[in-house]
Design a protein around this motif. Structure first.
Motif, PDB file in Angstrom:
ATOM      1  N   LYS A   1       7.012  25.698  22.346  1.00 29.88           N
ATOM      2  CA  LYS A   1       6.579  26.723  21.379  1.00 29.88           C
ATOM      3  C   LYS A   1       7.707  27.707  21.092  1.00 29.88           C
ATOM      4  O   LYS A   1       7.885  28.138  19.950  1.00 29.88           O
ATOM      5  N   ILE A   2       8.461  28.068  22.126  1.00 30.31           N
ATOM      6  CA  ILE A   2       9.596  28.969  21.921  1.00 30.31           C
ATOM      7  C   ILE A   2      10.628  28.300  21.015  1.00 30.31           C
ATOM      8  O   ILE A   2      11.132  28.915  20.071  1.00 30.31           O
ATOM      9  N   ARG A   3      10.953  27.027  21.291  1.00 32.25           N
ATOM     10  CA  ARG A   3      11.912  26.312  20.456  1.00 32.25           C
ATOM     11  C   ARG A   3      11.432  26.218  19.013  1.00 32.25           C
ATOM     12  O   ARG A   3      12.186  26.470  18.074  1.00 32.25           O
ATOM     13  N   GLU A   4      10.162  25.866  18.834  1.00 33.78           N
ATOM     14  CA  GLU A   4       9.602  25.762  17.483  1.00 33.78           C
ATOM     15  C   GLU A   4       9.700  27.099  16.755  1.00 33.78           C
ATOM     16  O   GLU A   4      10.035  27.136  15.563  1.00 33.78           O
ATOM     17  N   PHE A   5       9.411  28.185  17.446  1.00 35.67           N
ATOM     18  CA  PHE A   5       9.468  29.505  16.816  1.00 35.67           C
ATOM     19  C   PHE A   5      10.914  29.848  16.455  1.00 35.67           C
ATOM     20  O   PHE A   5      11.181  30.324  15.347  1.00 35.67           O
TER      21      PHE A   5
END
Length: 149
Positions: A24-28
Motif C-alpha cells: 500500500k505504501i508503494r502504491e501510494f
C-alpha cells in the motif's frame, strides 16, 4: 440552511483497524509520483533509521478520507454534499508511519461556522497505533457553499 451548531464536539469513534503494508505504501508513493527509496526498499528505510518502509506524509489520507466521508454522510448533520468543497488539510505527526503498523482513527467536529453565506466545518482526527499511542493528528476544513455561491 446553515449547519447545526449542536454538532460541534460530536465525536466519531474508530470503527475498524487499518494494517499498513509495504504494498500500500508503494502504491501510494507511485500514485503521487515520489520515487524516494525509503517508501519502497526496506534496506533503504533501515539505513535512514526506520524499522521498515516509511509512508509518505499524506499517506494517512487513506484513513482520513473515509472518516471525513462518514461525517459528511451523517444524515443528522444535513450537509449537502453537492455543495461541498475541500478547504484545507493538515497533518501533525508524532512519528512516521511504517509498514507493519496497525492504525485506527477517531474524529471530532471541532467547529462549525458561517461566513458570507457559506458554512465551514472543521474536523480533527486522531490516528493511533495498536498500543493506543498517538501517531498523527489530522485537520480538515470543509466548505459548504451557500445557495447564492
Amino acid at each position: 440552511m446553515p449547519l447545526d451548531q449542536s454538532f460541534i464536539g460530536r465525536s466519531y469513534p474508530p470503527d475498524s483497524l487499518y494494517e499498513v503494508s509495504r504494498e500500500k505504501i508503494r502504491e501510494f508513493a507511485d500514485a503521487i509520483g515520489d520515487p524516494n527509496p525509503i517508501y519502497r526498499d526496506p534496506e533503504a528505510a533501515r539505513a535512514a533509521g526506520h524499522p521498515d518502509v516509511v509512508a509518505p506524509p499524506t499517506f494517512l489520507t487513506i484513513l482520513n478520507l473515509p472518516k471525513v466521508n462518514r461525517i459528511v454522510a451523517d444524515p443528522e448533520l444535513g450537509l449537502d454534499y453537492s455543495r461541498m468543497v475541500h478547504g484545507d488539510q493538515g497533518f501533525s505527526y508524532e512519528r512516521p508511519v511504517h509498514a507493519g503498523d496497525t492504525l485506527e482513527i477517531s474524529a471530532t467536529i471541532e467547529n462549525i461556522m458561517a461566513r458570507a453565506g457559506n458554512d465551514f466545518i472543521n474536523v480533527s482526527a486522531a490516528i493511533t497505533d495498536a498500543e493506543g499511542r498517538l501517531v498523527c493528528t489530522t485537520r480538515a476544513q470543509l466548505v459548504v457553499r451557500g445557495e447564492d455561491a
